[in-house]
Design an enzyme around this catalytic site. Structure first.
Site, mmCIF file in Angstrom:
data_model
loop_
_atom_site.group_PDB
_atom_site.id
_atom_site.type_symbol
_atom_site.label_atom_id
_atom_site.label_comp_id
_atom_site.label_asym_id
_atom_site.label_seq_id
_atom_site.Cartn_x
_atom_site.Cartn_y
_atom_site.Cartn_z
ATOM 1 C CB ALA A 76 7.911 -0.337 13.944
ATOM 2 C CB ALA A 77 12.004 0.184 9.645
ATOM 3 N N GLY A 78 10.049 2.656 9.784
ATOM 4 C CA GLY A 78 9.741 4.051 9.467
ATOM 5 C C GLY A 78 9.420 4.863 10.713
ATOM 6 C CG ASP A 79 6.298 3.740 13.162
ATOM 7 O OD1 ASP A 79 5.824 4.577 12.382
ATOM 8 O OD2 ASP A 79 5.747 2.644 13.412
#
Ligand code: RIB
Length: 330
Positions: free
Chosen positions: A254-257
């Site tokens: 979820a870092a990209g989110d």
């Protein structure tokens, strides 16, 4: 923040079933996990929660199943301050699920079972037109049917909202041309390669991949480069590499989110592409310092504090903001 950004997210809502493992198993291998957790996730819902924690007024358009996970996922979104009036409970359908393995380095593998997310239709989006008409920005990803994503982008464009596509997970087939009409696309390295055929291993390659996406019509391209920050470019503007803060990585899920949600909030806030990307790099990095999807999303004050310590001007590689075409460090 001058006014509270109003953001609509059309996307997936999943329950993440997470196994912590010393290393990710190879095909045919069994590994002993050290911990299991069940946490709310889904690229759409993660971005909705991230934007809300960064100070936006967020409406989610999506679907959960009529099962216990669906109730928990709805409750979690509400608790985090996301409006859920347009999240539908789908009869006779399970909620979306993600089976996630996270190894000690923080890297992960994710298998998604779409469930109710697959039932999100263009008609659902049309039925939420008032929410989209009221939004400053629309955020979409690729974990719901493509025709639904197209409908959302077209509706948001009709109402003058900023349209942002996070093309994740990487599409297996070419995207419909309509999706290149978005204002901004934010692939990671593998998604940029899936879209353009260009392996993003150097700054020159990032620039070529961005140029290919510009040629298809996208005005702004921000390629996420993980711990190396991001590459941002816009038609008629500069191409810039921005650094990410060095952090202790626990879980990259979820870092990209977090990154794309932060980008949206900052752009609606009126920041330049470079400033917004710097803010997004920080949000993405902070998300890797905690386990989980929605649980890992950083607060606005944290991101502002950590961004203040980043270099703000052009320089060479090695943790500095850079312009031009130096190599990405391997
Ligand atoms: O981007 C991370 C997310 O991908 C997880 O939360 C999982 O649900 C999948 O959608």
């Amino acid at each position: 923040m001058v006014q509270t950004p109003r953001i609509v997210v059309v996307g997936s809502i999943n329950m993440d079933l997470v196994a912590r493992v010393p290393h990710l198993p190879r095909p045919g291998e069994t590994v002993r996990g050290s911990a299991f957790s069940q946490v709310p996730g889904g690229k759409g819902a993660n971005q909705a929660v991230a934007a809300a924690l960064l100070g936006a007024d967020v409406t989610m358009i999506g679907r959960v199943g009529n099962d216990a996970f669906g109730q928990q996922l709805l409750a979690s979104l509400k608790t985090q301050g996301v409006h859920t009036k347009h999240v539908h409970v789908t009869p006779d359908c399970p909620s979306g699920l993600a089976l996630i393995g996270v190894e000690d380095s923080g890297q992960n593998v994710i298998t998604v079972i779409g469930g109710a997310n697959e039932r999100l239709t263009p008609e659902d989006v049309q039925a939420s037109e008032a929410a989209i008409a009221d939004a400053d920005a629309l955020l979409v990803q690729l974990e719901v049917p493509l025709q639904t994503v197209v409908a959302a982008v077209q509706l948001a464009a009709k109402h003058g909202a900023l349209t942002i596509l996070d093309p994740a997970p990487a599409p297996a087939a070419p995207l419909p041309a309509e999706l290149y009409g978005v204002d901004l696309i934010s692939p990671n390295q593998s998604e940029a390669e899936a879209l353009t055929g260009i392996a993003v291993v150097t700054m020159g390659a990032a620039q070529r991949a961005a140029a290919a996406l510009h040629e298809r019509g996208v005005k702004r391209v921000v390629i996420k480069l993980g711990e190396r920050g991001a590459f941002a470019s816009e038609i008629g503007g500069e191409a810039i590499q921005l650094p990410a803060p060095q952090v202790n990585v626990v879980d990259t899920t979820a870092a990209g989110d977090a990154f794309t949600a932060a980008l949206a909030v900052a752009l609606v806030d009126g920041r330049s592409l470079a400033d917004a990307t710097r803010f997004a790099c920080t949000a993405g990095s902070l998300a890797t310092t905690r386990p989980g999807g929605q649980d890992a999303m950083p607060l606005r004050a944290e991101v502002l504090g950590a961004t203040a310590g980043l270099p703000s001007s052009a320089a060479s590689t090695g943790g500095q903001a850079t312009r031009g075409t130096p190599k990405l460090s391997p």
